[in-house]
Design a protein around this motif. Sequence first.
Motif, PDB file in Angstrom:
ATOM      1  N   UNK A 216       0.858  -1.309   0.172  1.00  0.00           N
ATOM      2  CA  UNK A 216       0.034   0.086   0.165  1.00  0.00           C
ATOM      3  C   UNK A 216       0.954   1.490   0.125  1.00  0.00           C
ATOM      4  N   UNK A 217       0.186   2.423  -0.220  1.00  0.00           N
ATOM      5  CA  UNK A 217       0.908   3.867  -0.387  1.00  0.00           C
ATOM      6  C   UNK A 217       0.074   4.593   0.756  1.00  0.00           C
ATOM      7  N   UNK A 218       0.782   5.298   1.770  1.00  0.00           N
ATOM      8  CA  UNK A 218       0.272   6.007   2.808  1.00  0.00           C
ATOM      9  C   UNK A 218       0.672   7.469   2.861  1.00  0.00           C
ATOM     10  N   UNK A 219      -0.284   8.251   2.972  1.00  0.00           N
ATOM     11  CA  UNK A 219       0.150   9.687   3.156  1.00  0.00           C
ATOM     12  C   UNK A 219       0.008   9.901   4.851  1.00  0.00           C
ATOM     13  N   UNK A 220       0.886  10.533   5.460  1.00  0.00           N
ATOM     14  CA  UNK A 220       0.933  10.627   6.894  1.00  0.00           C
ATOM     15  C   UNK A 220       1.422  12.185   7.080  1.00  0.00           C
ATOM     16  N   UNK A 221       0.378  12.871   7.920  1.00  0.00           N
ATOM     17  CA  UNK A 221       0.800  14.042   8.500  1.00  0.00           C
ATOM     18  C   UNK A 221       1.445  13.926   9.769  1.00  0.00           C
ATOM     19  N   UNK A 222       2.527  14.523   9.971  1.00  0.00           N
ATOM     20  CA  UNK A 222       3.428  14.546  11.304  1.00  0.00           C
ATOM     21  C   UNK A 222       3.524  15.862  11.754  1.00  0.00           C
ATOM     22  N   UNK A 223       2.970  16.103  13.106  1.00  0.00           N
ATOM     23  CA  UNK A 223       3.354  17.378  13.824  1.00  0.00           C
ATOM     24  C   UNK A 223       4.436  17.443  14.189  1.00  0.00           C
ATOM     25  N   UNK A 224       5.173  18.590  13.795  1.00  0.00           N
ATOM     26  CA  UNK A 224       6.826  18.933  14.393  1.00  0.00           C
ATOM     27  C   UNK A 224       6.750  19.451  15.455  1.00  0.00           C
ATOM     28  N   UNK A 225       5.775  20.273  15.922  1.00  0.00           N
ATOM     29  CA  UNK A 225       6.015  21.299  16.941  1.00  0.00           C
ATOM     30  C   UNK A 225       5.016  21.087  17.847  1.00  0.00           C
ATOM     31  N   UNK A 226       5.102  20.514  18.926  1.00  0.00           N
ATOM     32  CA  UNK A 226       4.282  20.060  19.980  1.00  0.00           C
ATOM     33  C   UNK A 226       3.743  21.382  21.092  1.00  0.00           C
ATOM     34  N   UNK A 227       4.556  22.231  21.017  1.00  0.00           N
ATOM     35  CA  UNK A 227       4.448  23.420  22.035  1.00  0.00           C
ATOM     36  C   UNK A 227       3.111  23.981  22.083  1.00  0.00           C
TER      37      UNK A 227
ATOM     38  N   UNK B 196      11.112  12.097   7.281  1.00  0.00           N
ATOM     39  CA  UNK B 196      10.453  12.502   8.529  1.00  0.00           C
ATOM     40  C   UNK B 196      11.433  13.292   9.309  1.00  0.00           C
ATOM     41  N   UNK B 197      12.680  12.424   9.549  1.00  0.00           N
ATOM     42  CA  UNK B 197      13.639  12.905  10.586  1.00  0.00           C
ATOM     43  C   UNK B 197      14.463  14.153   9.887  1.00  0.00           C
ATOM     44  N   UNK B 198      14.549  14.281   8.606  1.00  0.00           N
ATOM     45  CA  UNK B 198      15.246  15.370   7.936  1.00  0.00           C
ATOM     46  C   UNK B 198      14.304  16.540   8.387  1.00  0.00           C
ATOM     47  N   UNK B 199      13.110  16.376   8.370  1.00  0.00           N
ATOM     48  CA  UNK B 199      12.030  17.605   8.421  1.00  0.00           C
ATOM     49  C   UNK B 199      12.400  17.738  10.057  1.00  0.00           C
ATOM     50  N   UNK B 200      12.238  16.969  11.029  1.00  0.00           N
ATOM     51  CA  UNK B 200      12.368  17.141  12.329  1.00  0.00           C
ATOM     52  C   UNK B 200      13.476  17.935  12.786  1.00  0.00           C
ATOM     53  N   UNK B 201      14.784  17.477  12.144  1.00  0.00           N
ATOM     54  CA  UNK B 201      15.911  18.038  12.592  1.00  0.00           C
ATOM     55  C   UNK B 201      15.919  19.678  11.796  1.00  0.00           C
ATOM     56  N   UNK B 202      15.343  19.900  10.760  1.00  0.00           N
ATOM     57  CA  UNK B 202      15.494  21.035  10.171  1.00  0.00           C
ATOM     58  C   UNK B 202      14.383  22.078  11.012  1.00  0.00           C
ATOM     59  N   UNK B 203      13.372  21.315  11.497  1.00  0.00           N
ATOM     60  CA  UNK B 203      12.423  22.184  12.229  1.00  0.00           C
ATOM     61  C   UNK B 203      13.125  22.665  13.492  1.00  0.00           C
ATOM     62  N   UNK B 204      14.021  21.887  14.228  1.00  0.00           N
ATOM     63  CA  UNK B 204      14.820  22.133  15.518  1.00  0.00           C
ATOM     64  C   UNK B 204      15.566  23.387  15.209  1.00  0.00           C
ATOM     65  N   UNK B 205      16.403  22.988  14.084  1.00  0.00           N
ATOM     66  CA  UNK B 205      17.356  23.930  13.698  1.00  0.00           C
ATOM     67  C   UNK B 205      16.731  25.521  13.366  1.00  0.00           C
ATOM     68  N   UNK B 206      15.556  25.367  12.667  1.00  0.00           N
ATOM     69  CA  UNK B 206      15.002  26.737  12.560  1.00  0.00           C
ATOM     70  C   UNK B 206      14.519  27.365  13.846  1.00  0.00           C
ATOM     71  N   UNK B 207      14.019  26.571  14.840  1.00  0.00           N
ATOM     72  CA  UNK B 207      13.491  26.796  16.074  1.00  0.00           C
ATOM     73  C   UNK B 207      14.782  27.784  16.801  1.00  0.00           C
ATOM     74  N   UNK B 208      15.980  26.689  17.062  1.00  0.00           N
ATOM     75  CA  UNK B 208      17.160  27.281  17.609  1.00  0.00           C
ATOM     76  C   UNK B 208      17.655  28.663  16.871  1.00  0.00           C
ATOM     77  N   UNK B 209      17.673  28.641  15.638  1.00  0.00           N
ATOM     78  CA  UNK B 209      18.142  29.686  14.924  1.00  0.00           C
ATOM     79  C   UNK B 209      17.442  30.955  15.357  1.00  0.00           C
ATOM     80  N   UNK B 210      15.915  30.730  15.268  1.00  0.00           N
ATOM     81  CA  UNK B 210      15.276  31.977  15.606  1.00  0.00           C
ATOM     82  C   UNK B 210      15.385  32.619  17.052  1.00  0.00           C
ATOM     83  N   UNK B 211      15.707  31.528  18.192  1.00  0.00           N
ATOM     84  CA  UNK B 211      15.838  31.976  19.443  1.00  0.00           C
ATOM     85  C   UNK B 211      17.297  32.440  19.530  1.00  0.00           C
ATOM     86  N   UNK B 212      18.380  32.299  18.999  1.00  0.00           N
ATOM     87  CA  UNK B 212      19.469  32.849  18.871  1.00  0.00           C
ATOM     88  C   UNK B 212      19.544  34.128  18.187  1.00  0.00           C
ATOM     89  N   UNK B 213      18.594  34.483  17.229  1.00  0.00           N
ATOM     90  CA  UNK B 213      18.338  35.676  16.432  1.00  0.00           C
ATOM     91  C   UNK B 213      17.680  36.674  17.616  1.00  0.00           C
TER      92      UNK B 213
END
Length: 835
Positions: free
Chosen positions: A517-528, A726-743
């Motif tokens: 089968x083929x599956x489309x999955x929505x994954x929440x990246x930001x639980x805050x 999925x993990x590429x997206x998760x790690x990119x999201x964490x980078x974006x969050x941390x980058x904005x915090x640093x800015x």
Amino acid sequence: MMVPSRATFCHPYQPYPIQLDFMTNLYRCIEEKKVGIFESPTGTGKSLSLICGALTWLRDHERRSLDDSTEDPDDSDWLLQAEMVAQRRALMLEREELELKLAKLREEEVRQRQKKADTRGLKKVRTAKGLDQEQTPDDAEFLVDEYESDQDGATTSPTSNHGFSSSTQALLDKLRKPMQREAEQAEKDRLKVIFCSRTHSQLTQFVNELRRVNPPSSLPAALKHSTSNTKLEERVKHLALGSRKNLCINPKVLRLPSTTAINERCLELQKPSTAKDKKCPYLPSKETKERVDLFRDKVIARIRDIEDISNLGRTMELCPYYASRTAIAPTEVLSLPYPLLLQKSAREALGVSVKDNVIVIDEAHNLMDAIADTFSVSLRLSQLEHAVHQMTAYALRFKQRLKGKNRVYVTQVIRLLNSLTDCLRDTMEKSHSQENTVTAADLMSGKGVDQIKPHKLLQYLHESKLCHKVEGYSDAQAGEGDTNPSKGSMMQFQNFLVVLMNPDDEGRFFVGRQGQDIVVRYTLLDPREHFRDIVQESRAVILAGGTMSPMSDYVDYLFSYLERSRIETFSFGHVIPVSHLFARAVGRGLSGIDFDFTYDKRGSEGMISELGQLIVKICAVVPDGVVVFFPSYDYLTQVVSIWQKSSTNRSTMERLAEKKPVFQELKGISVDELLRDYALAVDSGKGGLMLSVVGGKLSEGINFSDKLGRAVIAVGLPFPNANGAEWTAKMQHIEDVRYQQCKKECMKEGDCRSAAKSASKDFYENACMRAVNQSIGRVIRHRNDYAAILMVDRRFSSERIRQKLPGWIKNNMEYGVMDWKAIEDGLRDFFKGKC
């Protein structure tokens, strides 16, 4: 700070020093309105410590509040003084009346149980079996009602039973006219401790512990003697809450294939347009008010788990899901599973408020994953194809009777289903990757779909119950023998439509293969944002677990919006003596070869053979049961395959079997029989070697106490696939969050980029180590237990990885890479005299 009224926090036993430390800090965190993250190894009485610390604070706080409210005013103000005295008397009479009423109900229940035991078998309780034998109605039941309400301010909100993301909800709020507020406020709730865990079985364990506790009275001394001399036994008022699936007692509804279908059918049976003889006979009504009030009193008269409440509803022929709501106000302790707490819509549906209450979340090591799972959804291509078939058949059957808006929206549903189907097929045909990222725009790129307004379509689906009616019509045509695995496809499509409106920065859509089968999955990246309202509305939030380490992710990515001074973390030791734990990192094998189980090197047959020889040695030294955790099922299969190859004399598997019977966890297979056979082998004196997987069924929730686990071995570090979509997206999201915090902290651009990369690496390692910590925490479950923990990989010797272990383990380890001979000697000495 308020001093606890009981030095031992009403603990039913003499608490250990670490338990006192736990309860003291828990009490202080609640008093100071903080977020507390508590790590206490399983076997240290964590649940009792949570209950005793929280309930002692609750009763102390309530008593202090009553004391403050009944302090004598200025003697000169005699009118106010008289009013205070009257309030005291009224409060005492109210409390006394409630406790006496509950005591009588408990006595009556004891008499009824005795009577039932004496007359067992003579009577049968009346059931609703007859209600389940209705004939199938004609097709008219499945036709949607005429639909003309196409306004944004419809009386039924499309989010009434679904959780939109916060930003999506804000957008919809702008589009909709403000909802009319209820005319009357609900009765003010008593202050509560809301206890949450992952499963109902864990909540049942919590209830069993709660029954042991006798907390201090909430009544001030002045009130206790203000009326009669009647001795009040102020027992804990507890209520277990569950979903309709857990509490429904209507057999026709309960047999439906999915939770969503059960919810929809339940609501359908309550509609004013539903014929009286078709409505659920168990639903509370004005006519059953006295019975509902009796249910409310009975349900809190003694501490009951979810099964007890369901049985009480059956006995009283009253829906426990709805009748339980009347018991929320007088309740002191609520227990409920994760989803009912995490979803605001679920809390509102149940009538549960977190406002100013204390939230205690047990087994919180996977809280962020639980939030993501709650607000994530997947849809299979086979489900979409089945849904297209269902909708097309429905449209053809009723095409002459579908008018106006109904015809428009049915057409839109079919177009959207076809768009999703085409996107999934096209994505996998054009890509050689196992998993691909797509956008909501990609999924809605089909012909004519650009004219669809998803929020209006979803509003229509909720108000018309179209998906439920289509499912019902399809089931009626297929007959009772239909076992199509895609049942419930329309309801799943409706759930998926919710997340199609979520912004890209909160989650991602992934398309990949799952078997055929083929599956489309929505994954929440930001639980805050999905936990933020709970944190901001409640008095205090307590996260607790046996293995919460590493804790930095909770601080950085779940509570990042809080002042750091409001967050406290605690890692408590074990109740066992230091001599009962032997923990070592094993970086070299018997021949001196380095154990390096990184993904690129772990396939080495030489290293796998060396690992087998090492485990043979361990089985020779360690008595009884030994449990080994591998990074994945595939790797375990690869290792076993190599071990089964015969060398000059015997294969590694044969040598292992000579030491102990070998058992292997297999993917997709029930572990009940496996555990039973393993336990029998250990109990017989033969011992046992269990080969299992990190993240498998044996790595969480299973206790390998005493002889079942005298040693646990972790092989390698189970890092997830960082190159997967999925993990590429998760790690990119964490980078974006941390980058904005640093800015925001005005750091330099280069430093911001560097900090962001470091943060994503840390997050990646933390996910791995939480899984490791859960696995190696399966052993040592009580004060007299003892075991060895061996972590086989040179990376376990590094300070970076070592610091991510629970304190009670890392503090027992020695630094550096040790030769196996030294570890083996230490292992022999450890078990000498203990068997």
